[in-house]
Design a protein around this motif. Structure first.
Motif, PDB file in Angstrom:
ATOM      1  N   HIS A 269       0.844  -1.191   0.000  1.00  0.00           N
ATOM      2  CA  HIS A 269       0.000   0.000   0.000  1.00  0.00           C
ATOM      3  C   HIS A 269       0.875   1.235   0.000  1.00  0.00           C
ATOM      4  CE1 HIS A 269      -2.727  -3.013   1.832  1.00  0.00           C
ATOM      5  NE2 HIS A 269      -3.579  -2.420   1.038  1.00  0.00           N
TER       6      HIS A 269
ATOM      7  N   TYR B  17       0.256   5.245   0.799  1.00  0.00           N
ATOM      8  CA  TYR B  17      -0.680   6.261   1.244  1.00  0.00           C
ATOM      9  C   TYR B  17      -0.213   7.604   0.728  1.00  0.00           C
ATOM     10  CZ  TYR B  17      -2.482   2.684   4.318  1.00  0.00           C
ATOM     11  OH  TYR B  17      -3.028   1.531   4.797  1.00  0.00           O
TER      12      TYR B  17
ATOM     13  N   HIS C 141      -1.010  11.462   1.153  1.00  0.00           N
ATOM     14  CA  HIS C 141      -1.724  12.470   1.939  1.00  0.00           C
ATOM     15  C   HIS C 141      -1.606  13.790   1.189  1.00  0.00           C
ATOM     16  CE1 HIS C 141      -2.150   9.770   5.344  1.00  0.00           C
ATOM     17  NE2 HIS C 141      -0.915   9.376   5.075  1.00  0.00           N
TER      18      HIS C 141
END
Length: 79
Positions: A13, A15, A17
């Motif tokens: 994964h 991420y 932001h």
């Protein structure tokens, strides 16, 4: 054509932001910005889930199992 599946919990994964500091930002503008960012990572991306930080609205708008994570995060991670 081939489709590669990975077992839930075993896929890597990443991420991302990203904050847009604009009180007048609407959902369509936010979706467009998210797609633009995602397309820099993968040319065949799709939005699996989302949350509106201002209203608290999220999709999918139901609980997914008994995870301690918010439903919208759990849903995307297992897809």
């Amino acid at each position: 054509m081939a489709q590669i599946f990975s077992k839930p919990g075993e896929a890597p994964h990443e991420y991302i932001h990203y904050n847009i500091d604009d009180p007048k930002l609407n959902f369509l503008e936010a979706e467009k910005a998210a797609k633009k960012i995602a397309l820099t990572k993968c040319s065949t991306c799709m939005i699996l889930s989302w949350k509106n930080g201002q209203t608290g609205e999220f999709y999918p708008n139901r609980e997914c199992g008994t995870q301690k994570k918010p439903a919208w995060i759990h849903y995307a991670e297992t897809r």
